[in-house]
Design an enzyme around this catalytic site. Structure first.
Site, PDB file in Angstrom:
ATOM      1  N   HIS A 114      -3.939   9.460 -36.019  1.00 57.13           N
ATOM      2  CA  HIS A 114      -2.915   8.652 -36.693  1.00 57.13           C
ATOM      3  C   HIS A 114      -3.438   7.219 -36.828  1.00 57.13           C
ATOM      4  O   HIS A 114      -3.956   6.651 -35.860  1.00 57.13           O
ATOM      5  CB  HIS A 114      -1.615   8.671 -35.885  1.00 57.13           C
ATOM      6  N   SER A 141      -5.226   6.195 -33.344  1.00 55.55           N
ATOM      7  CA  SER A 141      -4.976   6.927 -32.101  1.00 55.55           C
ATOM      8  C   SER A 141      -5.193   8.417 -32.331  1.00 55.55           C
ATOM      9  O   SER A 141      -4.875   8.934 -33.404  1.00 55.55           O
ATOM     10  CB  SER A 141      -3.516   6.742 -31.648  1.00 55.55           C
ATOM     11  N   ASP A 150       4.354  12.004 -34.342  1.00 56.86           N
ATOM     12  CA  ASP A 150       3.440  10.942 -33.887  1.00 56.86           C
ATOM     13  C   ASP A 150       3.797  10.470 -32.481  1.00 56.86           C
ATOM     14  O   ASP A 150       3.495   9.321 -32.108  1.00 56.86           O
ATOM     15  CB  ASP A 150       3.448   9.737 -34.856  1.00 56.86           C
TER      16      ASP A 150
HETATM   17  C1  GAR Z   1      -6.745   8.840 -42.045  1.00 57.47           C
HETATM   18  O1  GAR Z   1      -6.668   7.446 -41.999  1.00 57.47           O
HETATM   19  C2  GAR Z   1      -5.800   9.435 -41.018  1.00 57.47           C
HETATM   20  O2  GAR Z   1      -5.687   8.674 -39.840  1.00 57.47           O
HETATM   21  C3  GAR Z   1      -4.519   9.417 -41.782  1.00 57.47           C
HETATM   22  O3  GAR Z   1      -4.862   9.821 -43.090  1.00 57.47           O
HETATM   23  C4  GAR Z   1      -6.194   9.389 -43.363  1.00 57.47           C
HETATM   24  C5  GAR Z   1      -6.982  10.568 -43.860  1.00 57.47           C
HETATM   25  O4  GAR Z   1      -8.228  10.143 -44.349  1.00 57.47           O
HETATM   26  N1  GAR Z   1      -3.531  10.279 -41.210  1.00 57.47           N
HETATM   27  C6  GAR Z   1      -2.226  10.072 -41.312  1.00 57.47           C
HETATM   28  O5  GAR Z   1      -1.749   9.136 -41.905  1.00 57.47           O
HETATM   29  C7  GAR Z   1      -1.374  11.097 -40.620  1.00 57.47           C
HETATM   30  N2  GAR Z   1      -0.006  10.702 -40.607  1.00 57.47           N
HETATM   31  P1  GAR Z   1      -9.366  11.213 -44.625  1.00 57.47           P
HETATM   32  O6  GAR Z   1      -8.747  12.310 -45.494  1.00 57.47           O
HETATM   33  O7  GAR Z   1     -10.415  10.444 -45.386  1.00 57.47           O
HETATM   34  O8  GAR Z   1      -9.835  11.745 -43.321  1.00 57.47           O
END
Ligand code: GAR
Length: 215
Positions: A114, A141, A150
């Site tokens: 998250h 986190s 979360d």
């Molecule tokens: C990441 O920043 C992750 O922490 C977030 O989505 C992004 C995915 O990036 N997750 C959330 O917001 C979950 N609620 P990615 O597809 O490039 O890994």
């Protein structure tokens, strides 16, 4: 190095570009402590599916729009996870809220990353909200997934400074670069049998994690 059968089978759930998935694929190739057995997306257009295919990893799409309700989607998603032989499930940018039933089905075997220093900024738009709140430090986190969104026990965090002139995009990029180190590290701990969830808490090397580890 151990054979594939000895390695922890990790199933990664994505909705988007999958840069965290890529970090896991790269870590699995580098040190062989776990394997990305399958990638599941709720969206057929998720960029991460191409990353998986390029690495020769099987993919599945479980399209949430094809199900009448959350329970039906989660039941199909759970069956897809089991069909992959998942030992650990990692939510890496998976943007669906899971039902209590699905969380219970994989209790203690599901991690989420998250983009905030939990418990701060649960939910969406974390970078924008961090800037609006005027915090000087932000980050990401990794926690065990529980029924509370979360809200499961936090295992480890990566912290970054908030810099003058940041907007949500620059801050997100700074955090994301650290996510790519943080997430594989926690998965390695799990693969090495060092990490578990017990009594609603996260334990590392037999000790309850009181303060999230800093990565
Ligand atoms: C990441 O920043 C992750 O922490 C977030 O989505 C992004 C995915 O990036 N997750 C959330 O917001 C979950 N609620 P990615 O597809 O490039 O890994």
């Amino acid at each position: 190095m151990s054979g594939a059968a000895d390695r922890l089978a990790v199933v990664v759930l994505i909705s988007g570009s999958g840069t965290n998935l890529q970090a896991l694929i790269d870590a699995a190739a580098d040190d062989g402590r776990f394997t990305v057995a399958c990638v599941i997306s709720n969206r057929a257009d998720a960029g991460g599916l191409a990353r998986a295919a390029a690495a020769g990893i099987p993919t599945r799409v479980v399209d949430h729009t094809r199900y009448a309700d959350r329970a039906g989607f989660d039941s199909a998603l759970g069956d897809a996870i089991d069909a992959c032989g998942a030992q650990l499930i990692v939510l890496a940018g998976f943007m669906r809220i899971l039902t209590d039933a699905l969380v219970a089905r994989f209790r203690g075997r599901m991690l989420n990353i998250h983009p905030s220093l939990l418990p701060a900024f649960q939910g969406l738009h974390t970078h924008r909200r961090a800037l609006e709140a005027g915090v000087r430090e932000h980050g990401a986190s990794v926690h065990f997934v529980t029924a509370e969104l979360d809200g499961g026990p936090v295992i480890a965090q990566a912290r970054v400074p908030v810099l003058a002139g940041d907007d949500a995009a620059t801050l997100a990029a700074r955090v994301l670069a650290r996510e790519h180190v943080l997430l594989p590290e926690v998965v390695r701990w799990y693969a090495d049998g060092r990490l578990e969830m017990r009594d609603g808490r996260a334990w590392l090397d037999g000790a309850a994690i009181e303060t999230p580890r800093q990565c």
